[in-house]
Design a protein around this motif. Structure first.
Motif, short mmCIF file in Angstrom:
data_model
loop_
_atom_site.label_atom_id
_atom_site.label_comp_id
_atom_site.label_asym_id
_atom_site.label_seq_id
_atom_site.Cartn_x
_atom_site.Cartn_y
_atom_site.Cartn_z
N ALA A 146 0.83 -1.21 0.00
CA ALA A 146 0.00 0.00 0.00
C ALA A 146 0.87 1.26 0.00
N PHE A 147 1.95 1.26 0.77
CA PHE A 147 2.85 2.42 0.79
C PHE A 147 3.52 2.62 -0.57
N CYS A 148 3.89 1.53 -1.23
CA CYS A 148 4.50 1.66 -2.56
C CYS A 148 3.51 2.26 -3.55
N ILE A 149 2.27 1.82 -3.50
CA ILE A 149 1.25 2.37 -4.39
C ILE A 149 1.00 3.84 -4.08
N LEU A 150 0.94 4.19 -2.79
CA LEU A 150 0.76 5.59 -2.41
C LEU A 150 1.92 6.46 -2.89
N ALA A 151 3.14 5.94 -2.84
CA ALA A 151 4.29 6.70 -3.31
C ALA A 151 4.16 7.00 -4.80
N VAL A 152 3.75 6.01 -5.58
CA VAL A 152 3.59 6.22 -7.02
C VAL A 152 2.49 7.25 -7.29
N VAL A 153 1.39 7.17 -6.54
CA VAL A 153 0.28 8.12 -6.73
C VAL A 153 0.73 9.53 -6.39
N PHE A 154 1.42 9.71 -5.25
CA PHE A 154 1.88 11.05 -4.88
C PHE A 154 2.89 11.61 -5.88
N ILE A 155 3.77 10.75 -6.40
CA ILE A 155 4.74 11.21 -7.39
C ILE A 155 4.03 11.64 -8.67
N PHE A 156 3.07 10.85 -9.11
CA PHE A 156 2.31 11.20 -10.32
C PHE A 156 1.57 12.53 -10.13
N GLN A 157 0.89 12.68 -9.00
CA GLN A 157 0.15 13.92 -8.75
C GLN A 157 1.10 15.11 -8.65
N GLY A 158 2.24 14.92 -8.01
CA GLY A 158 3.20 16.02 -7.87
C GLY A 158 3.76 16.47 -9.20
N ILE A 159 4.16 15.52 -10.04
CA ILE A 159 4.70 15.89 -11.35
C ILE A 159 3.62 16.51 -12.22
N ASN A 160 2.41 15.97 -12.16
CA ASN A 160 1.30 16.51 -12.93
C ASN A 160 0.99 17.95 -12.49
N THR A 161 1.01 18.22 -11.20
CA THR A 161 0.74 19.56 -10.69
C THR A 161 1.85 20.53 -11.08
N ILE A 162 3.09 20.08 -11.02
CA ILE A 162 4.20 20.94 -11.43
C ILE A 162 4.10 21.29 -12.92
N LEU A 163 3.77 20.31 -13.74
CA LEU A 163 3.62 20.59 -15.17
C LEU A 163 2.44 21.51 -15.44
N ASP A 164 1.35 21.36 -14.67
CA ASP A 164 0.22 22.28 -14.81
C ASP A 164 0.63 23.71 -14.45
N SER A 165 1.46 23.86 -13.44
CA SER A 165 1.87 25.21 -13.05
C SER A 165 2.72 25.87 -14.12
N MET A 166 3.42 25.08 -14.91
CA MET A 166 4.29 25.66 -15.94
C MET A 166 3.59 25.86 -17.28
N PHE A 167 2.73 24.92 -17.66
CA PHE A 167 2.25 24.92 -19.02
C PHE A 167 0.76 25.22 -19.20
N LYS A 168 -0.03 25.25 -18.12
CA LYS A 168 -1.45 25.52 -18.26
C LYS A 168 -1.64 27.02 -18.51
N THR A 169 -2.47 27.36 -19.47
CA THR A 169 -2.58 28.76 -19.85
C THR A 169 -3.75 29.47 -19.18
N ASP A 170 -4.87 28.77 -18.91
CA ASP A 170 -5.98 29.46 -18.28
C ASP A 170 -5.71 29.63 -16.81
N LYS A 171 -6.31 30.63 -16.21
CA LYS A 171 -6.02 30.98 -14.81
C LYS A 171 -6.94 30.29 -13.82
N ARG A 172 -7.74 29.31 -14.26
CA ARG A 172 -8.66 28.61 -13.37
C ARG A 172 -8.01 27.46 -12.65
#
Length: 79
Positions: free
Chosen positions: A52-78
């Motif tokens: 369960a901890f291994c799965i949680l680590a993968v989920v948090f890493i995916f969400q973190g990288i996805n959020t970082i990419l959204d902060s850089m490349f998303k154009t709308d301000k919502r």
């Protein structure tokens, strides 16, 4: 005409970095518990939380990288 490069949203970037930092304890504890479960007499006690901890680590890493990419490349301000 020059195109203006979109700026990085600092708040969303900090959320992404926080999620990546949250994954670090799970990255350490998951494999340790899985290893302990593989060599014990009652493996289910260590294997289930370890997996369960291994799965949680993968989920948090995916969400973190996805959020970082959204902060850089998303154009709308919502965001």
């Amino acid at each position: 005409m020059e195109q203006q490069q979109p700026s990085t949203d600092k708040e969303v970037l900090s959320k992404g970095i926080t999620r990546l930092l949250t994954a670090i304890p799970f990255l350490i504890a998951g494999p340790i518990l899985t290893y302990l479960g593989a060599g014990s007499d009652h493996p289910i006690i260590f294997l289930m939380p370890g997996i369960a901890f291994c799965i949680l680590a993968v989920v948090f890493i995916f969400q973190g990288i996805n959020t970082i990419l959204d902060s850089m490349f998303k154009t709308d301000k919502r965001r």
